[in-house]
Design an enzyme around this catalytic site. Structure first.
Site, PDB file in Angstrom:
ATOM      1  N   HIS A 185       0.808  -1.225   0.000  1.00 47.40           N
ATOM      2  CA  HIS A 185       0.000   0.000   0.000  1.00 47.40           C
ATOM      3  C   HIS A 185       0.838   1.269   0.000  1.00 47.40           C
ATOM      4  CE1 HIS A 185      -3.581  -2.484   1.747  1.00 47.40           C
ATOM      5  NE2 HIS A 185      -3.411  -2.671   0.458  1.00 47.40           N
ATOM      6  N   CYS A 222       2.576  13.047  -7.933  1.00 42.82           N
ATOM      7  CA  CYS A 222       1.686  14.142  -8.317  1.00 42.82           C
ATOM      8  C   CYS A 222       0.564  13.630  -9.215  1.00 42.82           C
ATOM      9  CB  CYS A 222       2.469  15.262  -9.008  1.00 42.82           C
ATOM     10  SG  CYS A 222       2.808  14.971 -10.756  1.00 42.82           S
TER      11      CYS A 222
HETATM   12  P1  NAD Z   1      -7.428  -3.638  10.048  1.00 42.28           P
HETATM   13  O1  NAD Z   1      -7.567  -2.407  10.857  1.00 42.28           O
HETATM   14  O2  NAD Z   1      -8.532  -4.016   9.132  1.00 42.28           O
HETATM   15  O3  NAD Z   1      -7.233  -4.874  11.052  1.00 42.28           O
HETATM   16  C1  NAD Z   1      -6.353  -4.807  12.128  1.00 42.28           C
HETATM   17  C2  NAD Z   1      -6.238  -6.184  12.732  1.00 42.28           C
HETATM   18  O4  NAD Z   1      -5.217  -6.141  13.711  1.00 42.28           O
HETATM   19  C3  NAD Z   1      -7.515  -6.678  13.418  1.00 42.28           C
HETATM   20  O5  NAD Z   1      -7.783  -8.002  12.997  1.00 42.28           O
HETATM   21  C4  NAD Z   1      -7.151  -6.631  14.898  1.00 42.28           C
HETATM   22  O6  NAD Z   1      -7.805  -7.641  15.645  1.00 42.28           O
HETATM   23  C5  NAD Z   1      -5.666  -6.868  14.840  1.00 42.28           C
HETATM   24  N1  NAD Z   1      -4.922  -6.382  15.988  1.00 42.28           N
HETATM   25  C6  NAD Z   1      -5.234  -5.386  16.856  1.00 42.28           C
HETATM   26  N2  NAD Z   1      -4.271  -5.251  17.779  1.00 42.28           N
HETATM   27  C7  NAD Z   1      -3.317  -6.166  17.482  1.00 42.28           C
HETATM   28  C8  NAD Z   1      -2.065  -6.502  18.070  1.00 42.28           C
HETATM   29  N3  NAD Z   1      -1.605  -5.862  19.149  1.00 42.28           N
HETATM   30  N4  NAD Z   1      -1.350  -7.511  17.514  1.00 42.28           N
HETATM   31  C9  NAD Z   1      -1.799  -8.173  16.422  1.00 42.28           C
HETATM   32  N5  NAD Z   1      -2.984  -7.899  15.831  1.00 42.28           N
HETATM   33  C10 NAD Z   1      -3.726  -6.887  16.351  1.00 42.28           C
HETATM   34  O7  NAD Z   1      -6.063  -3.519   9.262  1.00 42.28           O
HETATM   35  P2  NAD Z   1      -5.544  -4.275   7.980  1.00 42.28           P
HETATM   36  O8  NAD Z   1      -5.998  -5.691   8.001  1.00 42.28           O
HETATM   37  O9  NAD Z   1      -4.124  -3.962   7.881  1.00 42.28           O
HETATM   38  O10 NAD Z   1      -6.272  -3.622   6.735  1.00 42.28           O
HETATM   39  C11 NAD Z   1      -6.757  -2.313   6.648  1.00 42.28           C
HETATM   40  C12 NAD Z   1      -5.853  -1.272   5.980  1.00 42.28           C
HETATM   41  O11 NAD Z   1      -5.263  -0.524   6.997  1.00 42.28           O
HETATM   42  C13 NAD Z   1      -4.725  -1.706   5.164  1.00 42.28           C
HETATM   43  O12 NAD Z   1      -5.034  -1.342   3.881  1.00 42.28           O
HETATM   44  C14 NAD Z   1      -3.502  -0.860   5.651  1.00 42.28           C
HETATM   45  O13 NAD Z   1      -2.892  -0.254   4.545  1.00 42.28           O
HETATM   46  C15 NAD Z   1      -4.111   0.157   6.473  1.00 42.28           C
HETATM   47  N6  NAD Z   1      -3.424   0.708   7.652  1.00 42.28           N
HETATM   48  C16 NAD Z   1      -2.067   0.779   7.798  1.00 42.28           C
HETATM   49  C17 NAD Z   1      -1.511   1.303   8.956  1.00 42.28           C
HETATM   50  C18 NAD Z   1      -0.027   1.389   9.134  1.00 42.28           C
HETATM   51  O14 NAD Z   1       0.702   1.639   8.181  1.00 42.28           O
HETATM   52  N7  NAD Z   1       0.456   1.131  10.336  1.00 42.28           N
HETATM   53  C19 NAD Z   1      -2.335   1.749   9.987  1.00 42.28           C
HETATM   54  C20 NAD Z   1      -3.721   1.677   9.806  1.00 42.28           C
HETATM   55  C21 NAD Z   1      -4.236   1.143   8.646  1.00 42.28           C
END
Ligand code: NAD
Length: 261
Positions: A120, A128
């Site tokens: 992602h 841009c």
């Molecule tokens: P999501 O928010 O859909 O799911 C997060 C998952 O992490 C859940 O299943 C939850 O139960 C689990 N979780 C919560 N705390 C945890 C922990 N301490 N240890 C392990 N697991 C834990 O996120 P996703 O599946 O990555 O998909 C959603 C989108 O979010 C993606 O497209 C991503 O690009 C984006 N995203 C990225 C970031 C980042 O770069 N850190 C932050 C937020 C969202």
């Protein structure tokens, strides 16, 4: 739980081609909120249609830019947590570890993982609307426009991250599918398994006959196909898995059939 951790470590100990597939959950203990968790998730407080789509950006570029500036400001201040570090430490014990992440925070590399596929994008880069890519903040540091303009063509700049409805970077997703189909084990950490096409990667490993180990405090859409579900936060569970792996000589663990794929 201890027994499950031993079985998981046994699978890892035999792996010659491990894929670690991660989502927002792996960075939660670093202080970066996940997207989808009902109580704390970003989308519970903000509308993704306005903030993470091209339509939203065209409607209100300043709002989207400022929201990302706020998020990136938070990312800039955080550091890898024990979960990221445990994933990086796997490289000490296994011949080949490829990390495929949906996160844009760059924390796997910061923790020391050497082969990271970002599905992602990465918060450090900008592109841009005219199609020029590869900019960093230094390239527009002297501008006062919000959003700033492309130094090459003057079009609006935006973060080089994948928004809803956009294609994933072709090279990254192609390699991710290839690695997932040919790995001999997959460790899935902190993803809800809801965002496609990334969420189908564990299915590729599973279909290839490779064991899937999942780490998540909550069951996810991936849990039904996981061979081992280690329920708990990545920062607590993964260091235990790696500590156990360190005590195992490859080939001696008997708790699970040999990894194949
Ligand atoms: P999501 O928010 O859909 O799911 C997060 C998952 O992490 C859940 O299943 C939850 O139960 C689990 N979780 C919560 N705390 C945890 C922990 N301490 N240890 C392990 N697991 C834990 O996120 P996703 O599946 O990555 O998909 C959603 C989108 O979010 C993606 O497209 C991503 O690009 C984006 N995203 C990225 C970031 C980042 O770069 N850190 C932050 C937020 C969202």
């Amino acid at each position: 739980m201890e027994q499950l951790i031993r079985r998981a470590a046994g699978i890892l100990a035999r792996s010659q081609r491990l894929v670690v597939f991660t989502g927002a959950g792996v960075s939660k203990e670093s202080g970066i909120p996940t997207f989808r968790e009902a109580q704390e998730g970003l989308w519970a407080r903000y509308d993704p249609g306005e903030l993470a789509t091209m339509e939203g950006f065209r409607r209100n570029p300043r709002r989207v830019w400022e929201w990302y500036a706020y998020r990136f400001g938070r990312i800039e201040q955080v550091t890898p947590n024990p979960g990221h570090r445990a994933i990086a430490a796997l490289e000490r014990y296994l011949p080949r570890v490829v990390v495929i992440t949906q996160n844009i925070d760059d924390l796997h590399r910061a923790a020391g993982s050497s082969d990271v596929i970002e599905l992602h994008g990465n918060w450090r880069y900008y592109k841009c609307l005219g199609g020029h890519t590869g900019f960093t903040r230094a390239d527009f540091a002297d501008q006062t426009d919000v959003p700033p303009r492309c130094p090459r063509c003057g079009a609006l700049l935006r973060p080089d991250v994948v928004w809803f409805g956009e294609m994933l970077p072709a090279e990254a997703i192609e390699r991710a599918f290839a690695e997932s189909s040919t790995c001999d084990a997959m460790l899935v950490v902190g993803t809800s398994g809801l965002v496609q096409p990334a969420a189908s990667l564990p299915l590729y490993a599973h279909r290839a006959g490779s064991p899937v180990i999942e780490v998540n405090p909550n069951p996810s859409d991936i849990t039904p196909l996981a061979d081992i579900f280690l329920q708990g936060p990545a920062g607590q569970v993964l260091p235990k898995v790696v500590d156990t792996l360190a005590t195992i000589t490859p080939g001696q663990e008997t708790g699970f059939p040999a990894a194949c794929g």
